[in-house]
Scaffold this active site. Structure first.
Site, PDB file in Angstrom:
ATOM      1  N   ASP A  17      -2.295  25.752 -24.771  1.00 34.03           N
ATOM      2  CA  ASP A  17      -2.506  26.988 -23.892  1.00 34.03           C
ATOM      3  C   ASP A  17      -2.570  26.110 -22.446  1.00 34.03           C
ATOM      4  OD1 ASP A  17      -4.215  29.277 -23.117  1.00 34.03           O
ATOM      5  OD2 ASP A  17      -6.301  28.232 -23.601  1.00 34.03           O
ATOM      6  N   SER A  18      -2.704  27.486 -21.462  1.00 33.50           N
ATOM      7  CA  SER A  18      -3.361  27.031 -20.627  1.00 33.50           C
ATOM      8  C   SER A  18      -4.862  25.907 -20.264  1.00 33.50           C
ATOM      9  CB  SER A  18      -3.625  28.935 -19.624  1.00 33.50           C
ATOM     10  OG  SER A  18      -4.564  29.586 -19.998  1.00 33.50           O
ATOM     11  N   CYS A  36      -1.983  30.938 -26.813  1.00 31.63           N
ATOM     12  CA  CYS A  36      -2.054  31.262 -24.447  1.00 31.63           C
ATOM     13  C   CYS A  36      -1.365  32.660 -25.619  1.00 31.63           C
ATOM     14  CB  CYS A  36      -1.456  30.298 -23.842  1.00 31.63           C
ATOM     15  SG  CYS A  36      -2.216  31.459 -22.400  1.00 31.63           S
ATOM     16  N   GLU A  39     -16.185  30.402 -19.684  1.00 32.64           N
ATOM     17  CA  GLU A  39     -15.947  28.975 -19.067  1.00 32.64           C
ATOM     18  C   GLU A  39     -16.956  28.508 -18.934  1.00 32.64           C
ATOM     19  OE1 GLU A  39     -12.438  26.856 -18.588  1.00 32.64           O
ATOM     20  OE2 GLU A  39     -11.452  27.616 -19.738  1.00 32.64           O
ATOM     21  N   CYS A  64      -6.531  37.775 -25.325  1.00 34.76           N
ATOM     22  CA  CYS A  64      -6.281  36.606 -24.871  1.00 34.76           C
ATOM     23  C   CYS A  64      -7.892  35.816 -25.603  1.00 34.76           C
ATOM     24  CB  CYS A  64      -7.621  36.733 -23.652  1.00 34.76           C
ATOM     25  SG  CYS A  64      -7.386  35.879 -22.654  1.00 34.76           S
ATOM     26  N   HIS A 114     -10.263  33.316 -24.955  1.00 33.53           N
ATOM     27  CA  HIS A 114     -10.645  32.876 -24.438  1.00 33.53           C
ATOM     28  C   HIS A 114     -11.943  33.949 -25.903  1.00 33.53           C
ATOM     29  CE1 HIS A 114      -9.776  30.522 -21.830  1.00 33.53           C
ATOM     30  NE2 HIS A 114     -10.973  29.766 -20.788  1.00 33.53           N
TER      31      HIS A 114
HETATM   32  N1  DGL Z   1      -5.290  31.433 -22.374  1.00 33.20           N
HETATM   33  C1  DGL Z   1      -5.027  32.298 -21.353  1.00 33.20           C
HETATM   34  C2  DGL Z   1      -4.773  33.971 -22.308  1.00 33.20           C
HETATM   35  O1  DGL Z   1      -4.609  33.645 -23.885  1.00 33.20           O
HETATM   36  C3  DGL Z   1      -6.404  32.902 -21.130  1.00 33.20           C
HETATM   37  C4  DGL Z   1      -7.175  32.076 -20.049  1.00 33.20           C
HETATM   38  C5  DGL Z   1      -5.607  31.941 -18.685  1.00 33.20           C
HETATM   39  O2  DGL Z   1      -5.508  33.215 -18.218  1.00 33.20           O
HETATM   40  O3  DGL Z   1      -4.953  31.311 -18.301  1.00 33.20           O
HETATM   41  O4  DGL Z   1      -3.914  34.480 -21.868  1.00 33.20           O
END
Ligand code: DGL
Length: 279
Positions: free
Chosen positions: A13-14, A76, A156, A197, A199
């Protein structure tokens, strides 16, 4: 040459958001070994151009491929929305599973009316991947998609409940679920909301309060985990002997990864559990 069933499953993931997917993978596939990579040095992906997200995603995937994984989960939404074809090209035939298709599947199953709302990052909404994946399964579906980028920062920061989270949730969701001037019963609001997403499941309570109780809220974590199980079973790659093991890698600050990640995973992580890597 494919990896053996005893090889780890790679997840990236990011940042820490994909830990919500890792949690679901751990429940669905107990006894497997996972390597989780969070590209925290370059988060967020959601505001970046598709070209940049593809480049970063391929680098994450290659790092995990080189560690001998048997399957890759792109945990992600933004990377899954724009990066899957490019990632697959670099994976030497290792199965690659994204989160968009399972999320769309969950939404189509949950919705009775066929009016489905999707909230996600800017990049995911712009690419139209959810809209396409939903309409491919249900051509009559109406999809209302909206970027809700501030949710990433709130999750976050640990501000997932309280007046600020609820105010931001209403800011993003009222225009879809309670638009000004809408006549009740004439322009029906969506009956299902996809948290597109990684998060956003952290903000589930604030989101629930904003949309009201009849709306079904779905995310892709559990459906993705089921899809990984099916694909591994189909390829005779299910491991699952012994204790579930996770190795954590991050491209920046193990300390921050552990601190913020603890909330996302619902399990204590310490900086010593996280290896710093360069891509
Ligand atoms: N992990 C990203 C997503 O699911 C969210 C966080 C980001 O923007 O990197 O889209």
């Amino acid at each position: 040459l494919s990896a053996p069933a005893s090889a780890p499953i790679g997840v990236f993931d990011s940042g820490v958001g994909g830990l919500t997917v890792l949690k679901a993978l751990g429940s669905e596939l107990p006894g497997e070994t996972f390597i989780y990579l969070g590209d925290t040095a370059r988060l967020p992906y959601g505001t970046k151009s598709a070209e940049t997200v593809v480049r970063y995603s391929v680098q994450c995937a290659e790092k995990l491929r080189d560690l001998g994984i048997k399957a890759l989960v792109v945990a992600c939404n933004t990377a899954s929305a724009v990066g899957l074809p490019a990632i697959r090209e670099h994976m030497d035939g290792i199965p690659v599973i994204g989160v968009i298709e399972p999320g769309a599947e969950a939404a189509c199953r949950a919705s009775k009316s066929g009016h489905i709302a999707v909230i996600a990052t800017e990049g995911t909404v712009r690419g139209g991947a959810y809209q396409e994946a939903i309409q491919c399964r249900r051509p009559d579906a109406k999809v209302s998609a909206r970027a809700a980028q501030l949710f990433v920062a709130l999750a976050e920061e640990g501000m997932h409940e309280g007046p600020i989270a609820e105010g931001v949730a209403r800011h993003y969701l009222d225009p879809i679920f309670d638009p000004p001037g809408a006549q009740p019963g004439v322009e029906a609001a969506p009956d299902t909301l996809v948290l597109g997403c990684t998060h956003f499941p952290m903000l589930a309570n604030a989101i629930r309060n904003a949309v009201g109780s009849p709306v079904r809220i779905v995310d892709s974590a559990a459906t993705t985990a089921k899809s990984v199980r099916e694909q591994l079973a189909g390829a005779r790659l299910l491991g699952g002997m012994g204790r579930t093991m996770v190795r954590f890698l991050a491209t920046d600050s193990p300390e921050r990864f552990a601190r913020v990640g603890t909330r996302f995973l619902g399990q204590t992580l310490s900086p010593g559990d996280v290896e710093l890597v360069d891509l």
